[in-house]
Design an enzyme around this catalytic site. Sequence first.
Site, mmCIF file in Angstrom:
data_model
loop_
_atom_site.group_PDB
_atom_site.id
_atom_site.type_symbol
_atom_site.label_atom_id
_atom_site.label_comp_id
_atom_site.label_asym_id
_atom_site.label_seq_id
_atom_site.Cartn_x
_atom_site.Cartn_y
_atom_site.Cartn_z
ATOM 1 N N TYR A 228 0.844 -1.297 -0.133
ATOM 2 C CA TYR A 228 -0.058 0.261 -0.004
ATOM 3 C C TYR A 228 0.809 1.264 0.028
ATOM 4 C CZ TYR A 228 -4.585 -1.917 0.947
ATOM 5 O OH TYR A 228 -5.977 -2.416 0.693
ATOM 6 N N LYS B 175 3.085 -15.215 2.559
ATOM 7 C CA LYS B 175 3.011 -16.108 1.331
ATOM 8 C C LYS B 175 4.755 -16.062 1.372
ATOM 9 C CE LYS B 175 1.800 -17.600 -2.706
ATOM 10 N NZ LYS B 175 0.896 -18.649 -2.778
ATOM 11 N N ASP C 257 -3.274 -18.050 0.431
ATOM 12 C CA ASP C 257 -3.835 -18.846 -0.579
ATOM 13 C C ASP C 257 -4.995 -19.828 0.262
ATOM 14 O OD1 ASP C 257 -1.647 -20.009 -0.251
ATOM 15 O OD2 ASP C 257 -1.616 -20.733 -2.194
ATOM 16 N N ASP D 223 -12.381 -8.831 4.373
ATOM 17 C CA ASP D 223 -13.828 -8.676 3.411
ATOM 18 C C ASP D 223 -14.223 -10.119 3.297
ATOM 19 O OD1 ASP D 223 -13.562 -5.914 2.936
ATOM 20 O OD2 ASP D 223 -14.411 -6.278 0.920
#
Length: 371
Positions: free
Chosen positions: A142, A189, A221, A249
């Site tokens: 970000y 990850k 994942d 979310d």
Amino acid sequence: MKLNIAVLPGDGIGPEITQQSVKVLKAVADRFDHEFQFDDALVGAAAIDLLENPLPEATLDLCHKSDAVLFGAIGHPKYDNNPDAKVRPEQGLLKLRKELGLFANIRPVRTYEKLLDQSPLKRERIAGADMVIYRELTGGIYFGEKSTAQDGKSAQDLCFYSEEEIDRIAHLAFKAAQQRRNKLTLVDKANVLETSRLWRKTVKTIAKEYPDVELDFLFVDNAAMQMILNPTQFDVILTENMFGDILSDEASVIGGSIGLLASASVGNKNAMFEPIHGSYPQATGKGIANPVASILSAAMLLDHFDLTEEANAVRKAVEVSIQLNVCTQDINKDNHYTTEKVGDFLEGLIAEIDNININDENMNLGQMTII
Ligand code: IPM
Ligand code: MG
């Protein structure tokens, strides 16, 4: 207690939901003898329209000198659909997080018995799910350097993390796990990303200071899949900025509506409280937006100042409203209430909170004097 609260309603449904939270906080102040002062300021598209700046200086100043910030929502379709826009509403929120040093975003996810069948996931899978996501909020992709090549044909975003950035949020997450079910899952990850390997190494070292907390690791994942397959396995999830954005979310599906998910963003000096949902422009002004995510964020604000009884009163009022179906259309399709009516109902409940027993099976609308 005396608190100065900066209110940044923002865009879309932001103003209408935030108004309900202010109402509820005022009811808390009345009921528990506090003095809360609210000062509004512009942010996001609303601020761009008036001042061509998504985070005007006056807003930032107000936030710096307030005890807490209550944030609504940000975003407008006219910017989403224009990749060439130089100024975007979201920049206001990101700058605010960075300037206030809000490095930890805390997003609790739980289910309500009454809403188990609202979720597209099977009741037996989600019953009892109760987790909190610690999302790093001021680093990672970000905030890394961004650029687009001169010919406009390639672009890049850098993902950067320092040990210190990982350290400070990891300690908060471990401490939270100690107050909960003593389990912490680091989502990363690390099979691909160098930054993830730094996260793993740093968190493993910190874990030695918290021997009572069981630490495990999941690749993002797999975590996304586990969130749907078996969400009750999670207690505290610790993760970097972008993974936390996406996973939270996804996690909102468990509770039945994203309109229920609250968050607190904390740093060493400042704290901001915001629902996890966006500005939902299609719903603006229609009275259909769920104010509960914002109201539960206000409860987290109360928690932050150790006003535990007050925060519990707000949460209890929300539970009662859900129990009685006094809900907006996202969770009550047939006989729904408007944003404002839900706010009014919760405001009224706070005043009578001592007389309400949520376990009372006889509780029904007819017996409530508030509606
Ligand atoms: C959130 C939002 C923001 C984010 C947007 C509006 C910039 O999605 O708070 O989760 O990506 O952090
Ligand atoms: Mg998000």
